[in-house]
Design an enzyme around this catalytic site. Structure first.
Site, PDB file in Angstrom:
ATOM      1  N   LYS A  92       0.843  -1.207   0.000  1.00  0.00           N
ATOM      2  CA  LYS A  92       0.000   0.000   0.000  1.00  0.00           C
ATOM      3  C   LYS A  92       0.875   1.253   0.000  1.00  0.00           C
ATOM      4  O   LYS A  92       0.585   2.218  -0.717  1.00  0.00           O
ATOM      5  CB  LYS A  92      -0.912  -0.014   1.229  1.00  0.00           C
ATOM      6  N   HIS A 144       2.344 -10.521  13.674  1.00  0.00           N
ATOM      7  CA  HIS A 144       0.996 -10.112  13.299  1.00  0.00           C
ATOM      8  C   HIS A 144       0.347 -11.128  12.382  1.00  0.00           C
ATOM      9  O   HIS A 144      -0.777 -11.573  12.601  1.00  0.00           O
ATOM     10  CB  HIS A 144       1.037  -8.745  12.607  1.00  0.00           C
TER      11      HIS A 144
END
Length: 424
Positions: A92, A144
């Site tokens: 992103k 994560h």
């Protein structure tokens, strides 16, 4: 030339770990590159909104930070990601940077885990920094996790860590390996009765405090229910000096990949109306360190008069451009001008050379442009509005329509035609 380092992190809403990890990494970058402005951006919109609504703290996203740097005249930007891997957030960030690569010199530093040597450096750094598990202990790191294929980095990281100690395991909150797979591994070694939990994330934020170490349904609670004595280390990776040093090294590679010299811009300033400059021309002029003005020995400097309202303290250099037919005289003048420009570019200065109309149409500038390029320097042309197009617009008429060509137009029927309207 203005240069900046943009440190891009996912972000955290916990002020204490923000200072100990993200801010500490930014400080390490600032110390390593003292002549560079260090700025911050987060990729998590949710965290950016929370910090603003709760604390009144405004953090830019990547697009906002780059737009701000561009508006302030920064020309060279090294973007250093503090993401752990090439995952969704990293991609992103790359997408948000793409438009600025066309307008600025931008290079991107790799995330924490990129090359094989990065895994080895992280394993060595964490082995020295984190508590060493005793004979009856295991160290479990919480990552994560992601649905992105980069999730495989966790398995490689675990393999590297187990070369240091076979009682180190890696699991993730939102990927694989899971806590369930770790529990299976622990069950295979009955000698292990204690577990150390630590985050394998830049910050010790929400996942570390709640999902890992919380009092409710957490990894700590589940492992305690299995009969293990659990202690938690609430320290993000950004607190580890070796991790910060690795980010600095990745940023150094990005800095070194940036063009080291300045850049020449041939700026078309149009036919005379300051409002007919392109937005790109205005931006380049405002970012320039030096503005070179053609000097034909006349008192009037038309090109400079067109742009002077857009200048703010740039160094002005007047370049002799004699209007004669003697090719030897002209070539000597162009060589002199090219030499002046190359000397400025060697000083890493951004140079804007003014030219009336468009640089590619009967322009003195192009001779100088070609000489500078042949010596290996970066040069770019900023097109301008030509006088013949401006004249047609002023007359509210078309130059070419249907089968009629420009030479058929009554305003352009002289022997000089378009060339006569091209400007200097």
């Amino acid at each position: 030339m203005k240069q900046a380092i943009l440190a891009v992190s996912f972000g955290t809403s916990y002020p204490d770990t923000l200072e100990k990890t993200i801010a500490a990494t930014e400080q390490a970058l600032a110390a390593a590159f003292p002549n560079w402005e260090v700025r911050r951006a987060f990729t998590s919109g949710m965290i950016i909104r929370k910090l603003w609504q709760r604390d009144g703290l405004l953090i830019d996203n990547v697009d906002q930070a780059m737009r701000r740097l561009e508006a302030e005249g920064f020309t060279h930007v090294a973007v250093q990601s503090t993401h752990v891997m090439h995952g969704d957030e990293y991609e992103k960030m790359l997408a948000q940077l793409e438009p600025y690569r066309l307008r600025m010199q931008v290079r991107v530093g790799m995330p924490l885990l990129h090359a094989e040597s990065d895994y080895a450096a992280v394993a060595d750094g964490l082995h020295k920094w984190l508590p060493h598990p005793q004979a009856d202990e295991a160290l479990v790191l919480m990552g994560h996790g992601t649905s992105h294929f980069a999730n495989s980095a966790y398995a490689q990281m675990e393999h590297m860590l187990q070369a240091k100690c076979d009682r180190i395991l890696v699991a993730t909150v939102e990927g694989y390996p899971t806590l369930g797979s770790v529990r299976q591994q622990l069950a295979k070694n009955p000698a292990i009765r204690k577990v150390i939990l630590a985050p394998f994330m830049l910050v010790a934020g929400d996942h570390a405090r709640n999902d890992m170490a919380g009092d409710g349904k957490s990894w700590k609670a589940e492992l305690e229910a299995d009969g293990y004595a659990v202690r938690c280390v609430l320290q993000g990776l950004g607190q580890c000096p070796a991790i910060r040093a690795l980010f600095v090294e990745h940023c150094r590679q990005a800095v070194q990949a940036l063009p080291q010299g300045g850049k020449l811009w041939g700026v078309g300033v149009g036919p005379g109306d300051p409002e007919l400059l392109t937005m790109k021309a205005v931006r380049v002029l405002r970012q320039a360190d030096v503005v070179m003005v053609p000097d034909t020995s006349g008192s009037e400097k038309t090109a400079l008069n067109i742009v002077k309202s857009y200048l703010d303290g740039q160094e002005l250099v007047f370049v002799k451009t004699p209007m004669v037919r003697d090719r030897a005289v002209l070539d000597a003048a162009y060589e002199t001008a090219a030499g002046q420009i190359c000397a400025l570019l060697d000083q890493r200065k951004q140079v804007a050379f003014l030219t009336l109309g468009d640089p590619t149409i009967f322009s003195t500038y192009m001779y100088i442009h070609e000489k500078v390029q042949r010596q290996g320097y970066a040069a770019e042309i900023v097109p301008g509005v030509t006088s013949f197009c401006a004249a047609a617009a002023r007359l509210n008429t078309s130059l070419c329509q249907g089968e009629r060509t420009a030479s058929d137009h009554p305003c352009l029927s002289s022997s000089r035609g378009i060339a006569g309207c091209a400007g200097q």
